[in-house]
Design a protein around this motif. Structure first.
Motif, mmCIF file in Angstrom:
data_model
loop_
_atom_site.group_PDB
_atom_site.id
_atom_site.type_symbol
_atom_site.label_atom_id
_atom_site.label_comp_id
_atom_site.label_asym_id
_atom_site.label_seq_id
_atom_site.Cartn_x
_atom_site.Cartn_y
_atom_site.Cartn_z
ATOM 1 N N LEU B 130 0.835 -1.201 0.000
ATOM 2 C CA LEU B 130 0.000 0.000 0.000
ATOM 3 C C LEU B 130 0.873 1.256 0.000
ATOM 4 O O LEU B 130 0.671 2.176 -0.798
ATOM 5 N N ILE B 131 1.876 1.266 0.872
ATOM 6 C CA ILE B 131 2.741 2.443 0.987
ATOM 7 C C ILE B 131 3.527 2.661 -0.303
ATOM 8 O O ILE B 131 3.689 3.790 -0.770
ATOM 9 N N VAL B 132 3.988 1.559 -0.905
ATOM 10 C CA VAL B 132 4.699 1.690 -2.168
ATOM 11 C C VAL B 132 3.760 2.243 -3.234
ATOM 12 O O VAL B 132 4.121 3.154 -3.984
ATOM 13 N N SER B 133 2.525 1.743 -3.274
ATOM 14 C CA SER B 133 1.622 2.140 -4.361
ATOM 15 C C SER B 133 1.195 3.597 -4.244
ATOM 16 O O SER B 133 0.875 4.219 -5.247
ATOM 17 N N ILE B 134 1.164 4.147 -3.021
ATOM 18 C CA ILE B 134 0.822 5.573 -2.956
ATOM 19 C C ILE B 134 2.072 6.452 -2.961
ATOM 20 O O ILE B 134 2.004 7.649 -2.746
ATOM 21 N N GLY B 135 3.218 5.829 -3.204
ATOM 22 C CA GLY B 135 4.439 6.606 -3.404
ATOM 23 C C GLY B 135 5.038 7.174 -2.128
ATOM 24 O O GLY B 135 5.770 8.159 -2.156
ATOM 25 N N TRP B 136 4.766 6.534 -0.994
ATOM 26 C CA TRP B 136 5.290 7.056 0.273
ATOM 27 C C TRP B 136 6.577 6.380 0.713
ATOM 28 O O TRP B 136 7.169 6.780 1.715
ATOM 29 N N LYS B 137 7.008 5.333 0.013
ATOM 30 C CA LYS B 137 8.198 4.604 0.475
ATOM 31 C C LYS B 137 9.397 5.535 0.554
ATOM 32 O O LYS B 137 9.668 6.297 -0.365
ATOM 33 N N GLY B 138 10.088 5.487 1.694
ATOM 34 C CA GLY B 138 11.276 6.305 1.876
ATOM 35 C C GLY B 138 10.975 7.708 2.374
ATOM 36 O O GLY B 138 11.883 8.428 2.765
ATOM 37 N N THR B 139 9.707 8.094 2.355
ATOM 38 C CA THR B 139 9.383 9.451 2.810
ATOM 39 C C THR B 139 9.021 9.446 4.293
ATOM 40 O O THR B 139 8.757 8.402 4.888
ATOM 41 N N LEU B 140 8.999 10.650 4.872
ATOM 42 C CA LEU B 140 8.576 10.782 6.266
ATOM 43 C C LEU B 140 7.144 10.296 6.449
ATOM 44 O O LEU B 140 6.798 9.675 7.435
ATOM 45 N N TRP B 141 6.291 10.585 5.434
ATOM 46 C CA TRP B 141 4.900 10.105 5.496
ATOM 47 C C TRP B 141 4.884 8.601 5.705
ATOM 48 O O TRP B 141 4.141 8.086 6.524
ATOM 49 N N GLY B 142 5.695 7.919 4.908
ATOM 50 C CA GLY B 142 5.736 6.460 4.980
ATOM 51 C C GLY B 142 6.186 5.972 6.343
ATOM 52 O O GLY B 142 5.703 4.969 6.856
ATOM 53 N N TYR B 143 7.152 6.692 6.924
ATOM 54 C CA TYR B 143 7.633 6.290 8.250
ATOM 55 C C TYR B 143 6.581 6.541 9.328
ATOM 56 O O TYR B 143 6.422 5.762 10.249
ATOM 57 N N ILE B 144 5.881 7.678 9.196
ATOM 58 C CA ILE B 144 5.047 8.134 10.316
ATOM 59 C C ILE B 144 3.585 7.675 10.235
ATOM 60 O O ILE B 144 3.069 7.068 11.179
ATOM 61 N N VAL B 145 2.921 7.957 9.125
ATOM 62 C CA VAL B 145 1.456 7.824 9.085
ATOM 63 C C VAL B 145 0.928 6.418 9.439
ATOM 64 O O VAL B 145 -0.025 6.306 10.200
ATOM 65 N N PRO B 146 1.539 5.319 8.934
ATOM 66 C CA PRO B 146 0.975 4.003 9.271
ATOM 67 C C PRO B 146 1.010 3.692 10.766
ATOM 68 O O PRO B 146 0.333 2.774 11.218
ATOM 69 N N ASN B 147 1.805 4.435 11.542
ATOM 70 C CA ASN B 147 1.919 4.143 12.973
ATOM 71 C C ASN B 147 1.046 5.024 13.857
ATOM 72 O O ASN B 147 1.100 4.926 15.073
ATOM 73 N N LEU B 148 0.260 5.914 13.235
ATOM 74 C CA LEU B 148 -0.469 6.896 14.052
ATOM 75 C C LEU B 148 -1.657 6.322 14.818
ATOM 76 O O LEU B 148 -1.946 6.753 15.925
ATOM 77 N N ALA B 149 -2.361 5.384 14.215
ATOM 78 C CA ALA B 149 -3.530 4.811 14.903
ATOM 79 C C ALA B 149 -3.045 3.713 15.847
ATOM 80 O O ALA B 149 -2.818 2.591 15.439
ATOM 81 N N LEU B 150 -2.850 4.081 17.111
ATOM 82 C CA LEU B 150 -2.319 3.129 18.090
ATOM 83 C C LEU B 150 -3.434 2.759 19.075
ATOM 84 O O LEU B 150 -3.773 3.566 19.937
ATOM 85 N N PRO B 151 -3.998 1.565 18.963
ATOM 86 C CA PRO B 151 -5.120 1.194 19.840
ATOM 87 C C PRO B 151 -4.763 1.339 21.314
ATOM 88 O O PRO B 151 -5.577 1.796 22.114
ATOM 89 N N PHE B 152 -3.512 0.980 21.662
ATOM 90 C CA PHE B 152 -3.117 1.102 23.065
ATOM 91 C C PHE B 152 -3.249 2.545 23.535
ATOM 92 O O PHE B 152 -3.675 2.804 24.658
ATOM 93 N N GLY B 153 -2.890 3.505 22.661
ATOM 94 C CA GLY B 153 -2.985 4.916 23.019
ATOM 95 C C GLY B 153 -4.421 5.330 23.299
ATOM 96 O O GLY B 153 -4.700 6.013 24.287
ATOM 97 N N VAL B 154 -5.333 4.909 22.428
ATOM 98 C CA VAL B 154 -6.748 5.247 22.617
ATOM 99 C C VAL B 154 -7.226 4.673 23.944
ATOM 100 O O VAL B 154 -7.906 5.339 24.727
#
Lengths: 297, 278
Positions: B130-154
């Motif tokens: 998914l990240i490769v297909s939306i062109g986020w690989k290697g970018t900060l977006w790719g590093y950060i966004v997939p980790n934002l929804a943290l169930p433990f945090g909620v």
């Protein structure tokens, strides 16, 4: 009619939906969607660039080939050994230290917790170095004891057991921390009463500490089982799954198949199997939560 | 209750515990002092238990021969960026779950509890695609966004907001303060201890999040984070410069140790808040 009622719900709840939207959208896109995607991928054979629907053939392959079966066995073996060890020693260590002077308690907690916070990558690198049969400290100790130098990282029989031990040292701090926090909350009168009645520490364990920390035990069991199931870094950096696939875990094999053999169908199928095992843990979690709730009532 | 009237069994078990503690931090000691030894001394037998002589050579060469500054910057930016995002996402969802009534609330909370036990590793391949297909690989977006929804945090934030009595919101409402304004003006400040715990736990989690960073990094060593950087050092080489590798490992471990010692209180609080309340 239907549209009207949805509109009404939206109107009444729009603020709450706004608050939950970031979490819902992010987990839908970056968690739920990939999980479904993984299931779909597991029904295809996409080696060599083509994408052929093969039904459950990838699963059939997993359950008929030794490497895959071995990886499932190894993962389950790790869960079945590491988790009970963590619970037993977590209870024993916490139960022996929790009523001592605070400085001692926090000293022990810190020593055991440091390996938990430090990256698994760093811990694995240092263990890899210490256990290296040529250059590591282990060579020095075996020489001191007058033993032959042994390569503990590629021993058919013992390497997996060694990994159990290493995983144990990397995670025990978490369990001790949880149990100590729980045991400190137990009423002092109860513990004092046990002592006055001439109860030994064993009695204290048997009749007070173990029963009263049961919710923590359930929590430790579930979270550590989930964490052990995905064991990857330690394998990747210490043994590469060897010798002879004896330490290959499901997660390690998933990584190999997905990113080194570009065998994405089988990799996805392994992911789905791991997901199903996790669902078992989730079910167990809900059952235990319901039980606690009923007890509270 | 103190050590002096402990039983014999108790003394023995505590003696063993102290031994185990020493054993458990020994590898970290060995790593730290190893990073101050010359590479040839590191593998010496019998070993030097204290560096002899001490040297800073390894640290100099990490920065000279590797883009270590980039690794550090990447790790810092990614960890803190993700932690801030996690707090915003978790606090607002946790607040809604704790203090608001809405349709689907029960389902959402069950989803949070269930997803606590679904590790990212399981769906890492489709996520990567998914990240490769939306062109986020290697970018900060790719590093950060997939980790934002943290169930433990909620979950953690919901538990914290649960401790704030509903009457406060009612009182604020009577004074004309809406729920949204209440969240920003009173809710977030009241949840400070919870937020502190969550920030620290997220930073540690992301700092150590090796597998995702390994996949998201490109072939350019400058895009690596610290954990990826160390594992790529001397990968598939026979001759390993252990001194250099140790120095890089210390750079990875040390910041977290400092964070841990500075904010120890938050740890116990955060971790047991996640556990005790089921």
């Amino acid at each position: 009619m239907e549209v009207f009622s949805i509109n009404k719900t939206l109107k009444k709840n729009w603020q709450a939906y706004l608050f939950t939207a970031p979490f819902v959208v992010l987990s839908a896109v970056f968690m739920v969607y990939p999980i479904f995607g993984g299931f779909v991928n597991s029904l295809y054979n996409s080696k060599w660039g083509s994408n052929v629907f093969v039904g459950f053939a990838n699963y059939a392959k997993i359950f008929s080939k030794d490497i895959y079966l071995l990886s499932i066995r190894n993962s389950l073996f790790l869960v079945a050994t590491v988790v009970p060890l963590l619970i037993v020693f977590g209870l024993l260590i916490a139960g022996s230290i929790f009523d001592k002077v605070p400085a001692y308690v926090s000293g022990v907690r810190i020593c055991l917790y440091i390996p938990v916070i430090i990256s698994m990558v760093v811990m694995s690198i240092i263990w890899r170095f210490i256990l290296d049969s040529q250059t590591g400290l282990i060579r020095y100790f075996t020489m001191q004891l007058g033993l032959e130098s042994v390569d503990v990282l590629s021993n058919i029989k013992w390497t997996l057991i060694l990994l159990v031990f290493i995983l144990f040292t990397m995670n025990i701090g978490q369990c001790v921390l949880l149990y100590v926090a729980d045991m400190i909350g137990i009423s002092k009168e109860l513990i004092e009463a046990c002592r006055i009645d001439g109860g030994s520490r064993w009695h204290m364990f048997r009749y007070i500490l173990i029963p009263l920390t049961k919710p923590t035990t359930v929590f430790v069991f579930i979270t550590q089982a989930s964490a052990t199931l995905k064991t990857f870094i330690v394998i990747q950096l210490l043994t590469k799954g060897g010798p002879n696939f004896k330490t290959t875990t499901m997660m390690f094999l998933l990584y190999q198949e997905a990113f080194e053999n570009s065998n994405t169908g089988v990799a996805s199928a392994i992911g789905v199997l791991m997901f199903l095992i996790s669902l078992l843990l989730v079910t167990f979690r809900f059952i235990s939560l319901r039980r606690e709730e009923n007890k509270a009532k | 209750m103190r050590l002096k009237n402990a039983s014999k069994l108790d003394l023995i078990s505590n003696f063993l515990i102290v031994l185990f503690c020493l054993f458990s931090i020994f590898p970290i000691y060995w790593l730290f002092i190893g990073s101050f030894k010359f590479s040839t001394d590191i593998i010496k037998i019998p070993p030097d238990w204290i560096p002899n002589p001490w040297t800073l050579e390894n640290y100099k060469s990490v920065f000279a021969s590797q883009p270590a500054l980039n690794w550090i910057a990447n790790s810092v930016i990614i960890s803190f960026g993700t932690a801030v995002g996690i707090v915003l996402v978790s606090a607002s969802a946790g607040f809604a779950l704790s203090k608001m009534q809405f349709r689907g609330k029960k389902i959402l909370f069950s989803f949070v509890i269930a997803s606590l036990l679904i590790p990212m590793e399981i769906y890492i391949l489709p996520l990567y695609k998914l990240i490769v297909s939306i062109g986020w690989k290697g970018t900060l977006w790719g590093y950060i966004v997939p980790n934002l929804a943290l169930p433990f945090g909620v979950y953690l934030m919901k538990n914290f907001f649960d401790t704030i009595p509903d009457e406060i919101i009612e009182a604020a409402r009577i004074d004309g303060c809406g729920t949204t304004r209440f969240f920003f003006q009173f809710g977030l400040p009241l949840a400070k201890p919870g937020i502190g715990a969550l920030v620290i736990m997220s930073v540690i989690r992301i700092w150590n999040n090796y597998l995702w960073q390994l996949l998201n990094a490109t072939n350019d060593p400058k895009s690596y984070t610290l954990p990826v950087g160390i594992t790529k050092l001397f990968e598939n080489q026979v001759e390993i410069d252990y001194g250099l590798k140790f120095a890089a490992a210390v750079l990875t471990a040390l910041p977290l140790l400092i964070v841990f010692f500075a904010f120890q209180k938050y740890f116990t609080k955060g971790i047991s808040a996640g556990a005790v309340k089921g």
